[in-house]
Design a protein around this motif. Structure first.
Motif, PDB file in Angstrom:
ATOM      1  N   VAL A 207       0.842  -1.193   0.000  1.00 45.91           N
ATOM      2  CA  VAL A 207       0.000   0.000   0.000  1.00 45.91           C
ATOM      3  C   VAL A 207       0.874   1.238   0.000  1.00 45.91           C
ATOM      4  O   VAL A 207       2.069   1.178   0.296  1.00 45.91           O
ATOM      5  CB  VAL A 207      -0.934   0.042   1.227  1.00 45.91           C
ATOM      6  CG1 VAL A 207      -1.915  -1.114   1.207  1.00 45.91           C
ATOM      7  CG2 VAL A 207      -0.149   0.059   2.529  1.00 45.91           C
ATOM      8  N   GLN A 208       0.257   2.373  -0.313  1.00 42.92           N
ATOM      9  CA  GLN A 208       0.941   3.662  -0.259  1.00 42.92           C
ATOM     10  C   GLN A 208       0.888   4.207   1.168  1.00 42.92           C
ATOM     11  O   GLN A 208      -0.037   3.902   1.944  1.00 42.92           O
ATOM     12  CB  GLN A 208       0.264   4.650  -1.198  1.00 42.92           C
ATOM     13  CG  GLN A 208       0.373   4.295  -2.666  1.00 42.92           C
ATOM     14  CD  GLN A 208       1.732   4.605  -3.245  1.00 42.92           C
ATOM     15  OE1 GLN A 208       2.400   5.529  -2.813  1.00 42.92           O
ATOM     16  NE2 GLN A 208       2.163   3.806  -4.209  1.00 42.92           N
TER      17      GLN A 208
ATOM     18  N   GLY B 246       0.018   6.404   4.190  1.00 40.38           N
ATOM     19  CA  GLY B 246      -1.256   7.036   4.470  1.00 40.38           C
ATOM     20  C   GLY B 246      -2.444   6.115   4.296  1.00 40.38           C
ATOM     21  O   GLY B 246      -3.564   6.453   4.698  1.00 40.38           O
ATOM     22  N   GLY B 247      -2.216   4.960   3.705  1.00 39.11           N
ATOM     23  CA  GLY B 247      -3.294   4.007   3.460  1.00 39.11           C
ATOM     24  C   GLY B 247      -3.618   3.162   4.677  1.00 39.11           C
ATOM     25  O   GLY B 247      -3.033   3.317   5.745  1.00 39.11           O
ATOM     26  N   SER B 248      -4.554   2.242   4.492  1.00 38.48           N
ATOM     27  CA  SER B 248      -5.032   1.381   5.566  1.00 38.48           C
ATOM     28  C   SER B 248      -5.043  -0.069   5.113  1.00 38.48           C
ATOM     29  O   SER B 248      -5.189  -0.366   3.920  1.00 38.48           O
ATOM     30  CB  SER B 248      -6.460   1.782   5.980  1.00 38.48           C
ATOM     31  OG  SER B 248      -6.495   3.083   6.495  1.00 38.48           O
ATOM     32  N   LEU B 249      -4.910  -0.951   6.095  1.00 37.70           N
ATOM     33  CA  LEU B 249      -5.031  -2.385   5.867  1.00 37.70           C
ATOM     34  C   LEU B 249      -5.686  -3.014   7.080  1.00 37.70           C
ATOM     35  O   LEU B 249      -5.547  -2.504   8.191  1.00 37.70           O
ATOM     36  CB  LEU B 249      -3.653  -3.037   5.686  1.00 37.70           C
ATOM     37  CG  LEU B 249      -2.955  -2.960   4.346  1.00 37.70           C
ATOM     38  CD1 LEU B 249      -1.585  -3.628   4.442  1.00 37.70           C
ATOM     39  CD2 LEU B 249      -3.791  -3.612   3.262  1.00 37.70           C
TER      40      LEU B 249
ATOM     41  N   ARG C 277      -3.160   4.716  15.685  1.00 36.94           N
ATOM     42  CA  ARG C 277      -3.214   4.314  14.269  1.00 36.94           C
ATOM     43  C   ARG C 277      -3.700   2.882  14.084  1.00 36.94           C
ATOM     44  O   ARG C 277      -4.351   2.577  13.082  1.00 36.94           O
ATOM     45  CB  ARG C 277      -1.830   4.459  13.622  1.00 36.94           C
ATOM     46  CG  ARG C 277      -1.246   5.854  13.662  1.00 36.94           C
ATOM     47  CD  ARG C 277       0.002   5.960  12.804  1.00 36.94           C
ATOM     48  NE  ARG C 277       1.080   5.078  13.247  1.00 36.94           N
ATOM     49  CZ  ARG C 277       1.637   4.132  12.484  1.00 36.94           C
ATOM     50  NH1 ARG C 277       1.212   3.936  11.244  1.00 36.94           N
ATOM     51  NH2 ARG C 277       2.626   3.386  12.961  1.00 36.94           N
TER      52      ARG C 277
ATOM     53  N   ASP D 209      -4.229   1.971  10.245  1.00 36.06           N
ATOM     54  CA  ASP D 209      -4.543   3.201   9.509  1.00 36.06           C
ATOM     55  C   ASP D 209      -3.327   4.109   9.462  1.00 36.06           C
ATOM     56  O   ASP D 209      -2.404   3.973  10.265  1.00 36.06           O
ATOM     57  CB  ASP D 209      -5.706   3.921  10.191  1.00 36.06           C
ATOM     58  CG  ASP D 209      -6.985   3.107  10.177  1.00 36.06           C
ATOM     59  OD1 ASP D 209      -7.692   3.087  11.204  1.00 36.06           O
ATOM     60  OD2 ASP D 209      -7.289   2.490   9.139  1.00 36.06           O
ATOM     61  N   ASN D 210      -3.361   5.048   8.524  1.00 41.74           N
ATOM     62  CA  ASN D 210      -2.275   6.015   8.381  1.00 41.74           C
ATOM     63  C   ASN D 210      -0.909   5.322   8.371  1.00 41.74           C
ATOM     64  O   ASN D 210       0.007   5.695   9.102  1.00 41.74           O
ATOM     65  CB  ASN D 210      -2.339   7.055   9.507  1.00 41.74           C
ATOM     66  CG  ASN D 210      -1.459   8.255   9.242  1.00 41.74           C
ATOM     67  OD1 ASN D 210      -1.095   8.526   8.093  1.00 41.74           O
ATOM     68  ND2 ASN D 210      -1.098   8.966  10.294  1.00 41.74           N
TER      69      ASN D 210
ATOM     70  N   ASN E 190       2.778   4.066   7.440  1.00 42.38           N
ATOM     71  CA  ASN E 190       3.991   4.717   6.968  1.00 42.38           C
ATOM     72  C   ASN E 190       5.040   3.645   6.657  1.00 42.38           C
ATOM     73  O   ASN E 190       4.881   2.483   7.036  1.00 42.38           O
ATOM     74  CB  ASN E 190       4.485   5.744   7.989  1.00 42.38           C
ATOM     75  CG  ASN E 190       4.809   5.124   9.330  1.00 42.38           C
ATOM     76  OD1 ASN E 190       5.670   4.253   9.427  1.00 42.38           O
ATOM     77  ND2 ASN E 190       4.115   5.564  10.380  1.00 42.38           N
TER      78      ASN E 190
ATOM     79  N   VAL F 179       4.782  -0.839   2.794  1.00 41.82           N
ATOM     80  CA  VAL F 179       4.251   0.517   2.703  1.00 41.82           C
ATOM     81  C   VAL F 179       5.281   1.363   1.963  1.00 41.82           C
ATOM     82  O   VAL F 179       6.415   1.507   2.409  1.00 41.82           O
ATOM     83  CB  VAL F 179       3.964   1.115   4.081  1.00 41.82           C
ATOM     84  CG1 VAL F 179       3.320   2.495   3.933  1.00 41.82           C
ATOM     85  CG2 VAL F 179       3.056   0.190   4.892  1.00 41.82           C
TER      86      VAL F 179
END
Length: 126
Positions: free
Chosen positions: A12-13, A15-18, A67, A85-86, A88, A124
């Motif tokens: 994921v990029q 700032g994204g969530s998983l 987070r 969340d969020n 990094n 990430v």
């Protein structure tokens, strides 16, 4: 035989969530701790979150407080989640769930846990 299976890891990029899932099977008693750990390349395994199967007390590493959220499925009480969340780049690594029989004195310490899953990879990118 106690088995744990993680799923949900992906790339994921920032700032994204998983949401990671952990399913435990075979532990015969109702009281135990489930811990979430991660291991980045070249680094030691570190605890990020933990939850008790009864009572629902939760614990978080300072690096993920606010987070990450650890929870137990309300319908299937052998399924656990780690909502992240969020994200990094420092969150990158293999994420494991583990089971500690009874109650763990230090729920974020890997040595407290006896049974481990195979891990799921989280990457990430910035």
């Amino acid at each position: 035989q106690v088995q744990l299976a993680e799923s949900g890891g992906k790339s994921v990029q920032a700032g994204g969530s998983l949401r990671l899932s952990c399913t435990q099977s075979g532990y015969p008693y109702p009281a135990y701790a489930i811990g979430w750990f991660r291991q980045a390349p070249g680094k030691e395994r570190e605890g990020v979150a933990a939850i008790y199967s009864t009572g629902g007390s939760t614990y978080y590493a300072d690096s993920v407080k606010g987070r990450f959220t650890v929870s137990q499925d309300s319908a299937e009480n052998t399924v656990y989640y780690l909502e992240m969340d969020n994200l990094n780049p420092e969150d990158t690594g293999i994420h494991y769930c583990a089971l500690s029989p009874g109650y763990a004195l230090f729920p974020l310490k890997p040595d407290e846990y006896k049974h481990w899953g195979q891990g799921t990879e989280v990457t990430v990118s910035s």
